[in-house]
Design an enzyme around this catalytic site. Structure first.
Site, PDB file in Angstrom:
ATOM      1  N   HIS A  21       2.991 -24.360  40.681  1.00 13.37           N
ATOM      2  CA  HIS A  21       2.198 -25.081  41.846  1.00 13.37           C
ATOM      3  C   HIS A  21       2.786 -24.969  43.019  1.00 13.37           C
ATOM      4  CE1 HIS A  21      -0.486 -26.809  38.417  1.00 13.37           C
ATOM      5  NE2 HIS A  21       0.574 -26.396  37.752  1.00 13.37           N
ATOM      6  N   ASP A 126      -3.155 -30.020  45.255  1.00 10.00           N
ATOM      7  CA  ASP A 126      -3.439 -29.490  43.946  1.00 10.00           C
ATOM      8  C   ASP A 126      -4.595 -30.509  43.309  1.00 10.00           C
ATOM      9  OD1 ASP A 126      -1.463 -27.798  41.771  1.00 10.00           O
ATOM     10  OD2 ASP A 126      -2.566 -29.416  40.935  1.00 10.00           O
ATOM     11  N   ALA A 335      15.304 -15.077  38.278  1.00  3.87           N
ATOM     12  CA  ALA A 335      15.194 -13.838  38.541  1.00  3.87           C
ATOM     13  C   ALA A 335      14.122 -13.771  39.582  1.00  3.87           C
ATOM     14  CB  ALA A 335      14.945 -12.900  37.362  1.00  3.87           C
ATOM     15  N   GLN A 337      11.130 -12.304  40.556  1.00  2.96           N
ATOM     16  CA  GLN A 337      10.090 -11.390  39.737  1.00  2.96           C
ATOM     17  C   GLN A 337       9.175 -10.713  40.806  1.00  2.96           C
ATOM     18  OE1 GLN A 337       8.032 -13.576  36.441  1.00  2.96           O
ATOM     19  NE2 GLN A 337       5.990 -13.563  37.246  1.00  2.96           N
ATOM     20  N   TRP A 355      -0.604 -18.198  35.302  1.00  3.53           N
ATOM     21  CA  TRP A 355      -1.464 -17.668  36.188  1.00  3.53           C
ATOM     22  C   TRP A 355      -0.609 -16.770  37.495  1.00  3.53           C
ATOM     23  CZ3 TRP A 355      -5.334 -14.805  36.152  1.00  3.53           C
ATOM     24  CH2 TRP A 355      -6.343 -14.294  37.118  1.00  3.53           C
ATOM     25  N   SER A 357       2.100 -15.450  37.294  1.00  5.94           N
ATOM     26  CA  SER A 357       2.622 -14.202  36.643  1.00  5.94           C
ATOM     27  C   SER A 357       1.376 -12.988  36.571  1.00  5.94           C
ATOM     28  CB  SER A 357       3.382 -14.548  35.288  1.00  5.94           C
ATOM     29  OG  SER A 357       4.354 -15.149  35.652  1.00  5.94           O
ATOM     30  N   ASP A 376      -3.129 -23.000  30.550  1.00  4.04           N
ATOM     31  CA  ASP A 376      -4.165 -22.092  30.690  1.00  4.04           C
ATOM     32  C   ASP A 376      -3.779 -20.698  30.195  1.00  4.04           C
ATOM     33  OD1 ASP A 376      -2.011 -22.282  32.603  1.00  4.04           O
ATOM     34  OD2 ASP A 376      -3.396 -20.952  34.054  1.00  4.04           O
TER      35      ASP A 376
END
Ligand code: UDP
Length: 466
Positions: A21, A126, A335, A337, A355, A357, A376
């Protein structure tokens, strides 16, 4: 500290305190700063530090319009993550989630100050921090917007599942069960924390037309959006990553030596841990698959990632690392990503389907092997494999209750999914072609009249209107 002085319009970003988030709201801050809006990013000092430390793809120092404001949060004891727990949802973070609204008073003081010195204050929060919309409603020139860090598909699925009308998501889909996705405590927490959402002027999703336009369209017809807007503004991260100024991590040097599209990247995000039995099966599965892999292995985040307590040691099967040396790399800890997924040597992503990723992988044209654990993720996995058809299933979500996630996925299943995704079969090539189309669509979305540029313009026009 808040550096904004008498700017006509100021944006306050209020994220929920978890990595998945923090990241998108910081990326959104960049997009608004590029449109010349001053942004104040709010959070506890530890979470603000976490957001800055783990930022990838762009350099915060080039964005003086973004400032950070620490909101005092009471210390609360947060248990360590328990990788052996049958419940994969990060229940250890619940005490921290519970106290995250104790920033109300300092937030209210900041709103009072900024609303007096600005023409308008836009609060992007959020949905789990929607008390900000309630606080904002006291001031005539404060407007609130909710930034959803989930997919439009999962949001629609949860709502229509709740209304016992799942076929309205799409008649040809049997929606995955929402059972076992969350703990009872978290669902109760969501119910309490969503109260302020109807007070917002609209919602922003990290998504784009070609990926989820159909579901954004369906959401916008739901009664709760009658007088509220929805914007699909994604992918939220810069597709053209800026070169990082620090030393190149060893894992990127390792990727440089691997053939094009040959490596399966394996990661389960920031707040999930696998049991030791599952880690062993995963190791054996990767080895048996015969595929090259880069496996990022770490325990779920603690409430405060800067705590000095070492993570429990994760032992891999005897002799595993020697046997896979050269073709498989295990990296312990955090790492980069985005840099990994942008690397030409990466040809697939075995993912828990958070989400962020998913959006990162879809937008960079990397097909997925889906292994959802909670939240989710099962819905996102369904979107990837059944709707967009850019992935293969590793773990089918059964949804038989929170304990269902504890079922250990056997090495053979993992090996066969990895081979299926990375092979040169007609199926894998089709998946790759569809992924490449989604990557191109993500670039188009940010071109001049693309769907995300247009949506961002419309959001900025609304908050800066005279
Ligand atoms: N991430 C990363 N390195 C890691 C693990 C995660 O950079 O070792 C980033 C990833 O790129 C993504 C975010 O952390 O932006 C994780 O969010 P996601 O929604 O995928 O999953 P969550 O962690 O919320 O389960």
């Amino acid at each position: 500290m808040c550096r904004v002085n008498n700017a006509p319009v100021v944006v306050l970003m209020l994220p929920f305190p978890a990595q998945g988030h923090l990241t998108p709201l910081l990326h959104f801050s960049r997009l608004l700063a590029l449109r010349r809006l001053p942004v104040v990013f709010l959070g506890s000092s530890a979470h603000n530090r976490q957001a800055k430390l783990r930022l990838q793809g762009w350099d915060l120092a080039s964005f003086p319009a973004i400032s950070f404001h620490d909101l005092p949060l009471p210390a609360c004891p947060i248990p360590d993550p328990d990788p052996e727990s049958a419940v994969k949802f990060p229940a250890h973070l619940q005490p921290m989630f519970d106290v995250s609204d104790r920033v109300r008073d300092p937030l209210d003081q900041l709103l009072a100050k900024l609303s007096a010195s600005s023409r308008r204050v836009a609060v992007v929060h959020d949905p789990l921090m929607s008390f900000a919309a309630e606080l904002g409603s006291k001031y005539p020139n404060v407007e609130a917007f909710a930034f959803r860090c989930v997919s439009a598909f999962s949001s629609l699925s949860f709502q229509l599942n709740q209304q016992k009308d799942p076929k309205r998501v799409r008649p040809d889909l049997d929606l995955v069960s929402p059972e076992g996705c969350f703990t009872k405590e978290f669902l109760e927490f969501v119910r309490r924390r969503h109260h302020g959402v109807p007070l917002t002027k609209g919602e922003i999703f990290n998504t784009l037309d070609e990926t989820e336009g159909e579901f954004v369209g369906r959401l916008s017809k739901m009664p709760q959006y009658r007088n509220r807007r929805i914007w699909g503004i994604g992918p939220i991260f810069p597709i053209q990553l800026e070169k990082s100024s620090g030393p190149k991590p060893d894992l990127l040097n390792w990727l440089d030596k691997q053939p094009e599209r040959s490596v399966l990247y394996v990661s389960f995000g920031s707040i999930s841990s696998l049991s030791l039995a599952q880690i062993h099966q995963l190791a054996l599965g990767l080895e048996r698959s015969g595929q090259r892999f880069l496996w990022v292995l770490h325990c779920a985040d603690r409430g405060d990632i800067f705590m000095k307590t070492p993570d429990p040691e994760i032992r891999l099967p005897e002799g595993f690392q020697k046997r896979v040396a050269g073709s498989g790399l295990v990296v312990r800890g955090w790492a980069p990503q985005l840099e990994i997924l942008s690397h030409g040597a990466v040809g697939g992503f075995l993912s828990h389907c958070g989400w962020n990723s998913c959006m990162e992988s879809l937008s960079l044209g990397v097909p997925l092997a889906t292994w959802p654990l909670h939240s989710d993720q099962p819905a996102n996995a369904q979107l990837v494999t059944e709707v967009l058809k850019v992935g293969v299933v590793v773990r089918q979500w059964t949804g038989a209750g929170a304990g269902a996630a504890e079922e250990v996925v056997a090495a053979e299943r993992i090996a066969s999914a990895a081979r299926r995704l990375m092979a040169d079969t007609a199926e894998a090539i089709e998946i790759r072609n569809r992924s490449a189309k989604l990557r191109d669509a993500a670039r188009r979305a940010w071109a001049r009249a693309g769907s995300s540029s247009t949506a961002l313009n419309s959001f900025v026009e609304l908050v800066t209107r005279a």
